[in-house]
Design a protein around this motif. Structure first.
Motif, PDB file in Angstrom:
ATOM      1  N   ARG A 199     -10.841  24.320 -44.238  1.00 45.73           N
ATOM      2  CA  ARG A 199     -10.472  23.494 -45.393  1.00 45.73           C
ATOM      3  C   ARG A 199      -8.946  23.324 -45.525  1.00 45.73           C
ATOM      4  N   GLN A 200      -8.190  23.721 -44.525  1.00 48.50           N
ATOM      5  CA  GLN A 200      -6.737  23.575 -44.565  1.00 48.50           C
ATOM      6  C   GLN A 200      -6.326  22.224 -43.986  1.00 48.50           C
ATOM      7  N   TRP A 201      -5.107  21.785 -44.341  1.00 47.40           N
ATOM      8  CA  TRP A 201      -4.595  20.514 -43.860  1.00 47.40           C
ATOM      9  C   TRP A 201      -3.824  20.724 -42.558  1.00 47.40           C
ATOM     10  N   ALA A 202      -4.091  19.856 -41.576  1.00 43.84           N
ATOM     11  CA  ALA A 202      -3.572  20.082 -40.236  1.00 43.84           C
ATOM     12  C   ALA A 202      -3.330  18.763 -39.516  1.00 43.84           C
ATOM     13  N   ILE A 203      -2.737  18.856 -38.355  1.00 44.74           N
ATOM     14  CA  ILE A 203      -2.557  17.709 -37.475  1.00 44.74           C
ATOM     15  C   ILE A 203      -3.936  17.267 -36.980  1.00 44.74           C
ATOM     16  N   PRO A 204      -4.205  15.969 -36.900  1.00 47.54           N
ATOM     17  CA  PRO A 204      -5.527  15.495 -36.441  1.00 47.54           C
ATOM     18  C   PRO A 204      -5.676  15.587 -34.928  1.00 47.54           C
ATOM     19  N   GLY A 205      -5.721  16.811 -34.426  1.00 53.94           N
ATOM     20  CA  GLY A 205      -5.831  17.020 -32.984  1.00 53.94           C
ATOM     21  C   GLY A 205      -7.124  17.705 -32.607  1.00 53.94           C
ATOM     22  N   PHE A 218       1.154  12.580 -46.372  1.00 53.46           N
ATOM     23  CA  PHE A 218       1.938  13.472 -47.217  1.00 53.46           C
ATOM     24  C   PHE A 218       3.426  13.261 -46.949  1.00 53.46           C
ATOM     25  N   PRO A 219       4.274  13.450 -47.985  1.00 51.12           N
ATOM     26  CA  PRO A 219       5.729  13.324 -47.789  1.00 51.12           C
ATOM     27  C   PRO A 219       6.211  14.260 -46.691  1.00 51.12           C
ATOM     28  N   PHE A 220       7.148  13.772 -45.875  1.00 53.07           N
ATOM     29  CA  PHE A 220       7.566  14.542 -44.696  1.00 53.07           C
ATOM     30  C   PHE A 220       9.089  14.494 -44.532  1.00 53.07           C
ATOM     31  N   THR A 221       9.804  14.731 -45.610  1.00 51.96           N
ATOM     32  CA  THR A 221      11.269  14.776 -45.503  1.00 51.96           C
ATOM     33  C   THR A 221      11.739  16.103 -44.929  1.00 51.96           C
ATOM     34  N   ASP A 222      11.005  17.179 -45.264  1.00 50.34           N
ATOM     35  CA  ASP A 222      11.286  18.503 -44.711  1.00 50.34           C
ATOM     36  C   ASP A 222      10.037  19.353 -44.895  1.00 50.34           C
ATOM     37  N   LEU A 223      10.055  20.565 -44.326  1.00 50.07           N
ATOM     38  CA  LEU A 223       8.855  21.398 -44.350  1.00 50.07           C
ATOM     39  C   LEU A 223       8.527  21.875 -45.763  1.00 50.07           C
ATOM     40  N   ASP A 224       9.539  22.167 -46.564  1.00 53.14           N
ATOM     41  CA  ASP A 224       9.284  22.609 -47.935  1.00 53.14           C
ATOM     42  C   ASP A 224       8.612  21.505 -48.757  1.00 53.14           C
ATOM     43  N   ALA A 274       3.778  19.436 -51.348  1.00 51.32           N
ATOM     44  CA  ALA A 274       2.863  18.316 -51.579  1.00 51.32           C
ATOM     45  C   ALA A 274       1.419  18.718 -51.284  1.00 51.32           C
ATOM     46  N   VAL A 275       1.220  19.470 -50.224  1.00 49.72           N
ATOM     47  CA  VAL A 275      -0.128  19.926 -49.881  1.00 49.72           C
ATOM     48  C   VAL A 275      -0.629  20.914 -50.934  1.00 49.72           C
ATOM     49  N   THR A 276       0.242  21.802 -51.382  1.00 47.67           N
ATOM     50  CA  THR A 276      -0.132  22.765 -52.423  1.00 47.67           C
ATOM     51  C   THR A 276      -0.486  22.050 -53.720  1.00 47.67           C
ATOM     52  N   ASP A 277       0.308  21.037 -54.084  1.00 52.38           N
ATOM     53  CA  ASP A 277       0.044  20.269 -55.302  1.00 52.38           C
ATOM     54  C   ASP A 277      -1.306  19.554 -55.232  1.00 52.38           C
ATOM     55  N   ALA A 278      -1.741  19.248 -54.005  1.00 57.43           N
ATOM     56  CA  ALA A 278      -3.032  18.594 -53.812  1.00 57.43           C
ATOM     57  C   ALA A 278      -4.179  19.615 -53.770  1.00 57.43           C
ATOM     58  N   GLY A 279      -3.835  20.889 -54.005  1.00 56.98           N
ATOM     59  CA  GLY A 279      -4.851  21.931 -54.037  1.00 56.98           C
ATOM     60  C   GLY A 279      -5.223  22.480 -52.684  1.00 56.98           C
TER      61      GLY A 279
END
Length: 251
Positions: A131-137, A213-219, A224-229
């Motif tokens: 259920r984690q967010w990841a690269i679509p590989g 998701f926003p990708f300006t930097d890793l933080d 953004a991923v955390t805010d999305a739950g």
């Protein structure tokens, strides 16, 4: 891939005992083999197309060819079992389709340009196993090339077809994935695709969902991923870092 959602933790391995050359007479790693890859469950997994039929590495007959094609060189123990090129992991057995190296392809798709409009996004999928967010590989199929796998995995998991785009290879090597064991591990080819703008993406196949998701930097990405739950898939953090370094002109 295995249906179990969480790979068992292995025993702790002190850094000085990670090298295979370091003596450890009483080393007792945890077997992480799920039911789908035991002798009883393996036939069904083979029929599904994601697992090889070898119950143990001793049943594999093409080790010389596999070793010659490996992204990261590896050796064997006295029983001709393949040894993880990073050393002991605290885990044995396999929670992957193959013994030894499992080659993956990870397409990192980024849209937008910070220099132009101050916005940049990365396309992620929500994995069905963790259920984690990841690269679509995903894994490279037998007889398939890594470039072909990049396009196929992206299309299967998000519906985005970038067959006409030429990516930039960012990384080729070992991935610190929780499914790795002493005798089965993942290496990947990660490549960067750059688009002018986001495109429609829908989760499919092994992906529960797909989103930008926003990708300006890793933080910013992590927040953004955390805010999305959700949570980021930890094994992909170094790949995100490599992509950001390339995008920001650091390498």
């Amino acid at each position: 891939m295995p249906k179990n959602k969480h790979t068992p933790a292995g025993i702790q391995v002190p850094e000085d005992l990670r090298p295979w050359s370091a003596p450890w007479p009483y080393y007792a790693p945890v077997d992480i083999t799920p039911a789908e890859l035991t002798r009883k469950g393996l036939p069904a997994s083979v029929a599904e197309g994601w697992a090889e039929p070898a119950v143990t590495p001793e049943d594999v007959r093409d080790w010389p060819a596999r070793a010659a094609m490996a992204l990261v060189p590896f050796t064997f123990d006295a029983w001709r079992w393949p040894l993880n090129p990073t050393g002991r992991t605290g885990k044995t057995g396999r929670n992957l389709g193959k013994w030894g190296e499992n080659c993956a392809a990870d397409p990192i798709v980024v849209a937008g340009d910070l220099d132009r409009d101050g916005e940049r996004y990365v396309l992620l999928i929500q994995r069905s196993d963790t259920r984690q967010w990841a690269i679509p590989g995903g894994m490279v199929d037998p007889g398939e090339t890594a470039p072909a796998a990049l396009v196929r995995e992206l299309r299967e998991e998000t519906g985005v077809n970038l067959a006409g785009h030429t990516p930039t290879v960012l990384f080729t090597g070992y991935v610190d994935d929780p499914r790795n064991s002493d005798h089965a591990w993942i290496c990947t080819v990660a490549a960067l695709y750059q688009l002018d703008h986001t495109v429609l993406a829908t989760g499919a196949d092994d992906a529960l969902a797909a989103a930008w998701f926003p990708f300006t930097d890793l933080d910013t990405l992590t927040s953004a991923v955390t805010d999305a739950g959700g949570q980021l898939y930890a094994a992909h953090l170094p790949l995100f870092t490599a992509a950001l370094a390339r995008l920001d002109g650091c390498c």
